[in-house]
Structures are given as C-alpha cells and as structure tokens.
Design an enzyme around this catalytic site. Structure first.
Site, PDB file in Angstrom:
ATOM      1  N   GLN B 126       0.857  -1.191   0.000  1.00  0.00           N
ATOM      2  CA  GLN B 126       0.000   0.000   0.000  1.00  0.00           C
ATOM      3  C   GLN B 126       0.892   1.240   0.000  1.00  0.00           C
ATOM      4  OE1 GLN B 126      -1.739   0.857   3.833  1.00  0.00           O
ATOM      5  NE2 GLN B 126      -3.658   1.556   2.929  1.00  0.00           N
ATOM      6  N   GLY B 127       0.911   1.961  -1.095  1.00  0.00           N
ATOM      7  CA  GLY B 127       1.769   3.132  -1.202  1.00  0.00           C
ATOM      8  C   GLY B 127       0.993   4.414  -0.964  1.00  0.00           C
ATOM      9  N   TYR B 128       0.713   4.704   0.287  1.00  0.00           N
ATOM     10  CA  TYR B 128      -0.008   5.933   0.633  1.00  0.00           C
ATOM     11  C   TYR B 128       0.943   6.931   1.294  1.00  0.00           C
ATOM     12  CZ  TYR B 128      -4.660   3.694   0.075  1.00  0.00           C
ATOM     13  OH  TYR B 128      -5.774   3.081  -0.380  1.00  0.00           O
ATOM     14  N   SER B 129       1.480   6.518   2.490  1.00  0.00           N
ATOM     15  CA  SER B 129       2.218   7.478   3.313  1.00  0.00           C
ATOM     16  C   SER B 129       3.505   7.939   2.650  1.00  0.00           C
ATOM     17  CB  SER B 129       2.576   6.842   4.654  1.00  0.00           C
ATOM     18  OG  SER B 129       1.430   6.336   5.260  1.00  0.00           O
ATOM     19  N   SER B 161       4.542  -1.303   4.085  1.00  0.00           N
ATOM     20  CA  SER B 161       4.687  -2.672   4.596  1.00  0.00           C
ATOM     21  C   SER B 161       4.852  -3.643   3.441  1.00  0.00           C
ATOM     22  CB  SER B 161       3.455  -3.090   5.397  1.00  0.00           C
ATOM     23  OG  SER B 161       3.213  -2.190   6.435  1.00  0.00           O
ATOM     24  N   GLU B 244      -9.683  -1.249   5.658  1.00  0.00           N
ATOM     25  CA  GLU B 244      -8.527  -1.433   6.531  1.00  0.00           C
ATOM     26  C   GLU B 244      -8.942  -1.356   8.005  1.00  0.00           C
ATOM     27  OE1 GLU B 244      -5.313   1.456   6.133  1.00  0.00           O
ATOM     28  OE2 GLU B 244      -3.945   0.044   7.109  1.00  0.00           O
TER      29      GLU B 244
HETATM   30  C1  LIG Z   1       3.251  -0.856  11.401  1.00  0.00           C
HETATM   31  C2  LIG Z   1       2.904   0.171  10.390  1.00  0.00           C
HETATM   32  C3  LIG Z   1       2.630  -0.207   9.113  1.00  0.00           C
HETATM   33  C4  LIG Z   1       2.328   0.741   8.149  1.00  0.00           C
HETATM   34  N1  LIG Z   1       2.098   0.325   6.889  1.00  0.00           N
HETATM   35  C5  LIG Z   1       1.842   1.242   5.936  1.00  0.00           C
HETATM   36  C6  LIG Z   1       1.675   0.848   4.583  1.00  0.00           C
HETATM   37  O1  LIG Z   1       1.743  -0.334   4.265  1.00  0.00           O
HETATM   38  N2  LIG Z   1       1.433   1.776   3.667  1.00  0.00           N
HETATM   39  C7  LIG Z   1       1.340   3.099   3.984  1.00  0.00           C
HETATM   40  O2  LIG Z   1       1.089   3.898   3.095  1.00  0.00           O
HETATM   41  N3  LIG Z   1       1.500   3.521   5.249  1.00  0.00           N
HETATM   42  C8  LIG Z   1       1.762   2.623   6.238  1.00  0.00           C
HETATM   43  N4  LIG Z   1       1.939   3.041   7.531  1.00  0.00           N
HETATM   44  C9  LIG Z   1       1.947   4.461   7.801  1.00  0.00           C
HETATM   45  C10 LIG Z   1       0.800   4.979   8.651  1.00  0.00           C
HETATM   46  O3  LIG Z   1      -0.372   5.079   7.926  1.00  0.00           O
HETATM   47  C11 LIG Z   1       1.257   6.317   9.227  1.00  0.00           C
HETATM   48  O4  LIG Z   1       2.329   6.049  10.108  1.00  0.00           O
HETATM   49  C12 LIG Z   1       0.174   7.035   9.962  1.00  0.00           C
HETATM   50  O5  LIG Z   1      -0.841   7.461   9.106  1.00  0.00           O
HETATM   51  C13 LIG Z   1       0.734   8.229  10.733  1.00  0.00           C
HETATM   52  O6  LIG Z   1       1.515   9.063   9.936  1.00  0.00           O
HETATM   53  P1  LIG Z   1       2.999   9.495  10.366  1.00  0.00           P
HETATM   54  O7  LIG Z   1       3.728   8.258  10.698  1.00  0.00           O
HETATM   55  O8  LIG Z   1       3.529  10.368   9.343  1.00  0.00           O
HETATM   56  O9  LIG Z   1       2.809  10.272  11.707  1.00  0.00           O
HETATM   57  P2  LIG Z   1       2.385  11.793  11.853  1.00  0.00           P
HETATM   58  O10 LIG Z   1       1.180  12.069  11.053  1.00  0.00           O
HETATM   59  O11 LIG Z   1       3.570  12.652  11.661  1.00  0.00           O
HETATM   60  O12 LIG Z   1       1.985  11.793  13.380  1.00  0.00           O
HETATM   61  C14 LIG Z   1       2.917  11.994  14.446  1.00  0.00           C
HETATM   62  C15 LIG Z   1       2.119  12.273  15.697  1.00  0.00           C
HETATM   63  O13 LIG Z   1       1.344  13.467  15.494  1.00  0.00           O
HETATM   64  C16 LIG Z   1      -0.010  13.203  15.741  1.00  0.00           C
HETATM   65  N5  LIG Z   1      -0.864  13.993  14.841  1.00  0.00           N
HETATM   66  C17 LIG Z   1      -0.718  14.210  13.514  1.00  0.00           C
HETATM   67  N6  LIG Z   1      -1.729  14.956  13.033  1.00  0.00           N
HETATM   68  C18 LIG Z   1      -2.540  15.210  14.071  1.00  0.00           C
HETATM   69  C19 LIG Z   1      -3.773  15.920  14.229  1.00  0.00           C
HETATM   70  N7  LIG Z   1      -4.408  16.513  13.213  1.00  0.00           N
HETATM   71  N8  LIG Z   1      -4.323  15.936  15.450  1.00  0.00           N
HETATM   72  C20 LIG Z   1      -3.704  15.328  16.511  1.00  0.00           C
HETATM   73  N9  LIG Z   1      -2.558  14.669  16.431  1.00  0.00           N
HETATM   74  C21 LIG Z   1      -1.988  14.597  15.224  1.00  0.00           C
HETATM   75  C22 LIG Z   1      -0.174  11.716  15.484  1.00  0.00           C
HETATM   76  O14 LIG Z   1      -1.301  11.186  16.151  1.00  0.00           O
HETATM   77  C23 LIG Z   1       1.127  11.171  16.010  1.00  0.00           C
HETATM   78  O15 LIG Z   1       1.020  11.006  17.387  1.00  0.00           O
HETATM   79  C24 LIG Z   1       2.269   2.102   8.490  1.00  0.00           C
HETATM   80  C25 LIG Z   1       2.528   2.490   9.807  1.00  0.00           C
HETATM   81  C26 LIG Z   1       2.834   1.539  10.750  1.00  0.00           C
HETATM   82  C27 LIG Z   1       3.130   2.001  12.134  1.00  0.00           C
END
Ligand SMILES: Cc1cc2nc3c(=O)[nH]c(=O)nc-3n(C[C@H](O)[C@H](O)[C@H](O)COP(=O)(O)OP(=O)(O)OC[C@H]3O[C@@H](n4cnc5c(N)ncnc54)[C@H](O)[C@@H]3O)c2cc1C
Lengths: 358, 399
Positions: B126-129, B161, B244
């Site tokens: 899944q290429g989102y983040s 992932s 999801e």
């Molecule tokens: C095990 C694992 C597997 C994953 N697999 C995939 C994958 O296969 N494909 C993919 O695309 N992504 C994947 N992800 C990514 C995941 O979707 C992101 O980590 C998640 O959406 C959070 O984004 P970030 O890591 O950039 O954190 P950030 O968005 O930078 O968040 C950092 C902190 O800030 C807080 N925060 C951010 N915005 C707000 C707000 N508006 N209000 C309050 N708090 C806020 C968050 O809650 C967090 O505590 C995976 C993540 C994990 C941990």
C-alpha cells in the site's frame, strides 16, 4: 441473528426518557437530596403510570412480564435523570426475589400490590456481598430476626423488606414489632440507603431462596447498576460536549481545542462498548443462564470503571464551574460513584468473574 | 434481540467445523512481512475451493461466488480463530484492495488482479504514506505526470509494509498539482518490478524489516492501470481505508490472543511462583476480559447495523481506537506476567512462546499508529461522532 433493540424497546426507553427529562431538573433533584427524600414524587408517579413497577412482574399478578433487557433500558434512563426512585431495590431486586423465591401467597399479596404501584418493598442484601461491618449482624432463630443490616435499598417508604441472612431470604413487614430504621448519610443523595435494626422481629421465609437464586439476584443488581451508570455517564458526556460548544476562551470555543475534544472522544470511546455489554448481559439474564454471571460481573466492573473516568473528565471539561454545587454535575458523579461501590466494587466483580472461570 | 442463528447458518457453521477437523492440520499461517510460501498457497487454494476464502468474490474473478452474507463471513472468522487455525492469507491485497477493486475497478482490472491476489500469488503493498504526508495524507507529493498513454511517477513513499516482498503496489500520486489538495490525487496500480523503483527496507523495533522506503524515478504506468477516475483517488483511498479499519479491529483475533494470554497465566510461573498467585496480575487480566467481552458484544451490534444497512453512528467510530488499545494491553500483560523472563528475546533458549509476545507488542503499537493514529481517531470521534468543531485549517502551509 439480530443484536439490536426492538421497536417496542426503543419506544419504552424513549417514553421513560422523555417523561423524566420533563419532570426532573437540577432544582427538583436538589430539593430531594437536601430534604433527604427517597423519591422524586412527580417522577415516581409518572413511572407508576408508565407501568415501571409492573415491568418485571408476571401478568398473573397484574404485571407486564417484560425481561431484564427492558429493565436495564429503564435503568439507563434512571441514571441519566439521576432521579431518586425505588427502582433498583423495589422494582428490580425485591420483585425478582418474590417472583423466583416467594410462596404463592407471598407473590399474590406483594407482587400485585407492587405492580399496581400501591406499595414498595425494600431490599437488605449487601452483607452477602460486602461482608459484615457491624458487631451484631442479622441472624435468624425460629422465624425472628435480630441484629443490624446496612445499605438497605428503597427502605424509607417501604411496606416491607426482604432481608438476606445465611443464604436465605426473609420478608419482614414494615410495621413488624422490634423493627427500627436509621437513615444513613451517604455521599450520593439520589439513592438514599438506611440501616435496619431488628429486635426479635417476626419474619417470613421466602421458601425457594437458595445459593443460585441469590447469585442471580446479585447478577440482576450488577446489570441494573451498570445500566444506571451508562445513562449517568452519557448524561455527563452530553453536558461536557454541550458546554464545550458555548464556552469561549482565547477567542475560541473550548470545544475547538484538541485537548478538550480528545477528553470528550475518550469518554465516548470508553463508555460505548459498555452499552453493548449491558445489552448482552441483560439478554443473557433471561436467555443464557450459563453466561449471565460472567457478563454481569464484567458489566458491573467495566461500567463502574469507565463511568468513574467519565465523571472525572466531564467535570474537567467544565473547568471550575464543573466542581460547583450550583451546576449540579456532581449529582451524576456521585451516583456513578455509588453504583461503582454499592453491592461490590469493580474489584469484587473481577474476583467473582475469575472464580467463576476456575 | 435475537441471538439465535438461522438453520442455514447453523449448517454453515457445522460445515466449517467439519472442514477444520478434516483439513486443519494442513493450515499454514503467513509470517508478518513475508510472502506466502508454497504451503501457505496450498492452504489458501484449499480454502478457496471450499469457499472459506474469497467466498463472496464472483466466480469469474477467481472467488467462490456465494451471494454476500456478512453472517457467513463472521462465522468463518469466528470458527477459525476459535480453533486457532489461520483463516488463509489476510494481506493488504486481499483485505483492502480486492474489495476496492470489486467496488470501483474496471472489468479488465478485476480480471487481471483479483484471482492471483486471492490465490496468494500476487502480493501487494500500500503506497499511501510519504515522509511529509502521514496523518495529513492528502498532502502527498509523489507526482504522476501524463505522457501519452502513460503516467510518469516520481517521488517517495514510506512505511510501505511488505514492499520488499511485493509484486504490485496500489499507490496514491498527485496528478493535478493545481487542484485543491483532496481533488488532485489519483490511484495507480503498478508492478514493483517496473524500472525506476528503489526499495530500502526499514527495520522496526521488533528487529524485523517489515516496512520500507520506496523511491520512484520516472516509473511509467499505463493509464489503464488507474483505479477510479483521474483526480478521484482520495475517494478510492477512503474506500480502501474503510476496509482497513474493519480489518484492524477484529474481536475474533483479540479473543484468540486473550485465550493465549490466559493460558500463559494459568500454566506458568513468575519469579518462582504460579502467576495466578498474583492478585495484581489477575485483576489486570480481568480488566482486559471486561474490554474483550464488551468488544465481542459490540461487534454483534455493528454486525447487525451492517446487515440492515443502518448507520451505527458513534458506536462504529470508536472501534479502531478501543480494539487496537485492548490488543496492545494484552501483549503488555503477557510480558509483565513473565517477570524477568519477559526480557528475553527470541534468540534466548529460555524465551517463552518463541519471543512472540514482544513482537506482538511492537506490532500492535504499530497498529495504534497505522491506519489513522489514535489521536486522529479521537478527532474523528469528537467531530463526526459528537459534533464538535472541526480542526482549524492549517495557516502557513509550506511547499
Ligand atoms: C506498522 C505500520 C505499518 C504501516 N504500513 C503502511 C503501509 O503499508 N502503507 C502506507 O502507506 N502507510 C503505512 N503506515 C503508515 C501509517 O499510515 C502512518 O504512520 C500514519 O498514518 C501516521 O503518519 P505518520 O507516521 O507520518 O505520523 P504523523 O502524522 O507525523 O503523526 C505523528 C504524531 O502526530 C499526531 N498527529 C498528527 N496529526 C494530528 C492531528 N491533526 N491531530 C492530533 N494529532 C496529530 C499523530 O497522532 C502522532 O502522534 C504504516 C505504519 C505503521 C506504524
């Protein structure tokens, strides 16, 4: 498979909610508590008209013969309104005790009267769960009772009492000789309790009471207390959300601060799975005898703990005014506190759940 | 309230039990972050043949073709987890992309992708983040520029992932740079073997390389590999996210984990004494059982809403938060219950259960973050569930 309320159940709950919302406000609640009234008179009269005392009573005694699930939905509204009323003790516990352990004559006499709203029966039971805290606990000899029992429910205006003693249940009429009562001073004033003293007081045995029926009464108590806390907690969440939509600081509604939003979201997330648990436990009470004890234990424990957290966070969202006597939010917090500790704590409920599984 | 199963469902449940009794010993679970091997693929084939995988996917796309019945779906999940037997492959392709393809894919896309994905032969990531687009996913910057019949993709994904094991990616790219941020995104499906893709594994705290950084340099993706309309990728992605979240908050799996935890507590010693002698640990176990049973009942309530097509409101919005938190707490208690032995990693001969509890703790902490963090869930509960004010729009957007 359908895990949902029926139309009739939704209607019943709505009608109780609407009636109580119209009749019970903080001023009238305060009046009851300040004057140590054990029932909110207009609310109770309306409950009688709606048939609430008849809810569980079988039709042959003039009742409606509904089940624990309906009783729990009503309890939720009682908690939401925080209205003093002889519900938990008389309408639920004494009613069930008579239904399941009373003689034919006892049922005829008392259930008919209770269903019609012409009398209530107090319930003295806590020592079985919470142990003895007095030097002279109640004991029975040759059909007379002596001793003291605490935390008697719905005792003030009762026409009779059901008293637990040595895994048996005894019925004592209010005008029996040697019976006196003293109100207890409890933090929660919305469900006053009292101390009963017996001095060679004549009592009738409820012939079919035994360990199992007493366990089932405890299950009923815990399910109803859990439902009551569910209603009281949602009332506190709704109040917090409403306040956050009108109170401004720093030129913004406080509800737009994320810290405040998250407090509200946490309250909702902590309590709402509890609604599903209460529904299931209440359903199991009448339909799944093997499961009811486990679910009643967990309903009591979960709603007590989640309710306690909600009470605290809702007050926090309100800031200083949350803690004032004036606002009255504390009535609900105290009610939740009483549901949590009365007839066993979350800790006791967890222990019982554990023992039940080993 | 009617918790009885219909005669058809009772028969269906019986059939699952018989299947498990007959074939259960052939079951092979997939190790997180790894491709299914021959044994897992053989097990998946058996499940597909008997209709316990891909049950509601039409025959022509490699499924079993049964009419949709959510109760049957639940019974499958329940019976397999009760028996502690892996219910086939549950990767992102099968759990998220296939339902999205069925909903929004073209005929060609459905024919090309669904069957091999179901068989476990085609693995997706899944290429989102992206580095600068996590919770604020719509801020993503990977570009897709139209060039004849192709889009040329440039940019970077992160936390992807299984990208290192994947054959294909479902990927969000910005195709309309001048449109408002939610309206300029498209959803592309392409091969991870395409030229211009560079994958760099990232280790997680469990020590495994479970996710990756993925770099795209002039990757050519044919226009027909776009899922949904151009510029409509945000809506498609949200359809996938719904699947999801449903997949992350699964109380059947939680029940299985809880059963393992309670077994561990019953059978083992902690610092020389039966774990069960600790009141404090027993109390925590019961607190978790309260949450677990509440979630099981809650699942039934949500299931009823799905069957009737009614909106569960706030009851539906809390499940990811509550479910992932509970799962994480189960892992933490399992480690605490072991005392010092809980400190050992999977290489130590004295480690319990192969060191799986720490891996789960790390994994489940990841689930609290992934798929919309706990804080984002709280925003959603407060705003959509309780009607509180929306987050203010960001003022000084960089870039
Ligand atoms: C095990 C694992 C597997 C994953 N697999 C995939 C994958 O296969 N494909 C993919 O695309 N992504 C994947 N992800 C990514 C995941 O979707 C992101 O980590 C998640 O959406 C959070 O984004 P970030 O890591 O950039 O954190 P950030 O968005 O930078 O968040 C950092 C902190 O800030 C807080 N925060 C951010 N915005 C707000 C707000 N508006 N209000 C309050 N708090 C806020 C968050 O809650 C967090 O505590 C995976 C993540 C994990 C941990």
């Amino acid at each position: 498979m359908e895990f949902a309320l029926s139309e009739d159940q939704i209607m019943l709950q709505d009608s109780v909610r609407n009636a109580l919302t119209d009749l019970v406000d903080v001023a009238s609640l305060r009046d009851c508590v300040d004057n140590q009234r054990s029932r909110h008179e207009s609310a109770w009269q309306t409950m009688v008209q709606l048939g609430i005392p008849a809810l569980l009573v079988p039709e042959q005694y003039g009742g409606i013969g509904l089940s624990m699930l309906e009783a729990a939905l009503v309890a939720e509204e009682m908690g939401r309104a925080c209205a003093p009323s002889p519900y938990l003790g008389s309408c639920i516990l004494s009613t069930l005790a008579l239904m399941h352990t009373g003689s034919a004559a006892q049922k005829q006499q008392w259930l008919s009267m209770m269903a019609a709203g012409n009398g209530t029966v107090g319930f003295a039971f806590t020592e079985l769960v919470s142990g003895y805290r007095v030097t002279q606990p109640v004991h029975q000899q040759n059909g007379t009772l002596n001793g003291t029992t605490l935390f008697v429910l719905d005792g003030r205006e009762a026409d009779a009492y059901i008293v637990a003693c040595d895994q048996q249940l005894w019925l004592v009429e209010a005008n029996a000789s040697g019976l006196t009562f003293t109100p207890q001073h409890t933090i929660d004033g919305s469900r006053p309790t009292l101390e009963l003293n017996f001095n060679n007081t004549p009592a009738q045995c409820l012939p079919d009471a035994n360990r199992t029926s007493i366990e089932q009464l405890l299950n009923a108590a815990w399910i109803i207390q859990a439902a009551d806390s569910l209603g009281a907690a949602w009332k506190m969440i709704d109040d917090a959300v409403a306040y956050a939509q009108v109170r401004r600081q720093f030129g913004r509604l406080i509800g737009s601060f994320q810290a405040v939003k998250h407090l509200c979201a946490e309250m909702a997330a902590d309590i709402e799975p509890g609604r599903s648990l209460v529904w299931y436990a209440a359903h199991a009470f009448d339909n799944a005898p093997d499961e009811v004890t486990l679910y009643a234990c967990h309903a009591k424990a979960l709603l007590s703990d989640a309710g306690h957290i909600v009470a605290r966070k809702s007050i926090e969202v309100h800031g200083g005014i949350g803690i004032t006597d004036d606002l009255g939010l504390h009535y609900w917090a105290k009610r939740i506190g009483q549901n949590r500790m009365l007839l066993g704590s979350p800790h006791d409920a967890h222990q019982r759940a554990m023992q039940h599984q080993t | 309230m009617d918790l009885t199963l219909s005669p058809n469902h009772i028969a269906f449940r019986q059939a699952i039990r018989e299947f498990i009794a007959l074939y259960g010993d052939r079951a092979e679970g997939v190790i997180p972050g790894q491709r299914p091997g021959p044994k897992q693929i053989a097990w998946q084939a058996l499940l597909l043949e008997h209709g316990y995988a891909g049950r509601f996917v039409p025959l022509e796309y490699g499924g079993y073709g049964a009419p949709y019945d959510i109760m049957e779906q639940r019974l499958i999940v329940e019976e397999f987890s009760r028996a502690a037997i892996p219910a086939g492959i549950g990767n992102q392709g099968i759990s998220m992309l296939v339902p999205t393809l069925l909903e929004l894919g073209t005929e060609q896309q459905k024919r090309d992708y669904i069957a091999p994905t179901l068989r476990g032969e085609m693995v997706w990531c899944q290429g989102y983040s992206e580095p600068n687009a996590g919770s604020d996913l719509a801020a993503l910057q990977t570009r897709g520029v139209e060039d004849g019949e192709n889009f040329i993709v440039n940019g970077q994904k992160i936390w992807t992932s299984t990208a290192h094991e994947a054959d294909m990616i479902f990927c969000l790219v910005r195709t309309e740079p001048h449109a408002p941020k939610h309206e300029g995104i498209s959803y592309l499906l392409f091969s991870m073997d395409d030229p211009g893709i560079d994958i760099r594994p990232l280790k997680t705290m469990s020590g495994r390389a479970e996710f990756n950084e993925v770099f795209f340099t002039d990757v050519r993706v044919p226009r027909i590999q776009m899922l949904g309309e151009r510029g409509d990728g945000w809506r498609v992605a949200n359809a996938t996210l719904q699947h999801e979240r449903a997949y992350l908050a699964n109380s059947a799996l939680l029940s299985q984990r809880y059963a393992e935890l309670s077994q561990l507590i019953k059978e083992n010693q902690r610092n020389g004494q039966a774990i069960t002698t600790s009141q404090a640990l027993q109390e925590r176990l019961m607190q978790l059982q309260s949450r677990l049973l509440a979630l099981k009942c809650h699942d039934l309530r949500l299931l009823t809403h799905s069957m009737k097509g009614t909106d569960p409101g706030i009851a539906g919005l809390i499940t990811k938060l509550y479910g992932t938190e509970t799962r994480y707490q189960v892992d933490v208690l399992a480690l605490d219950a072991q005392g010092e032995l809980g400190l050992l990693n999977q290489s130590d001969p004295r480690v319990r259960d192969g060191g799986v509890w720490f891996e789960r703790e790390a994994m489940d902490l990841g689930l609290i973050i992934g798929g919309g963090t706990a804080q984002i869930q709280k925003n959603i509960i407060a705003e959509r569930g309780l009607g509180m004010p929306r987050e203010p729009k960001p003022v000084n957007k960089e870039g």
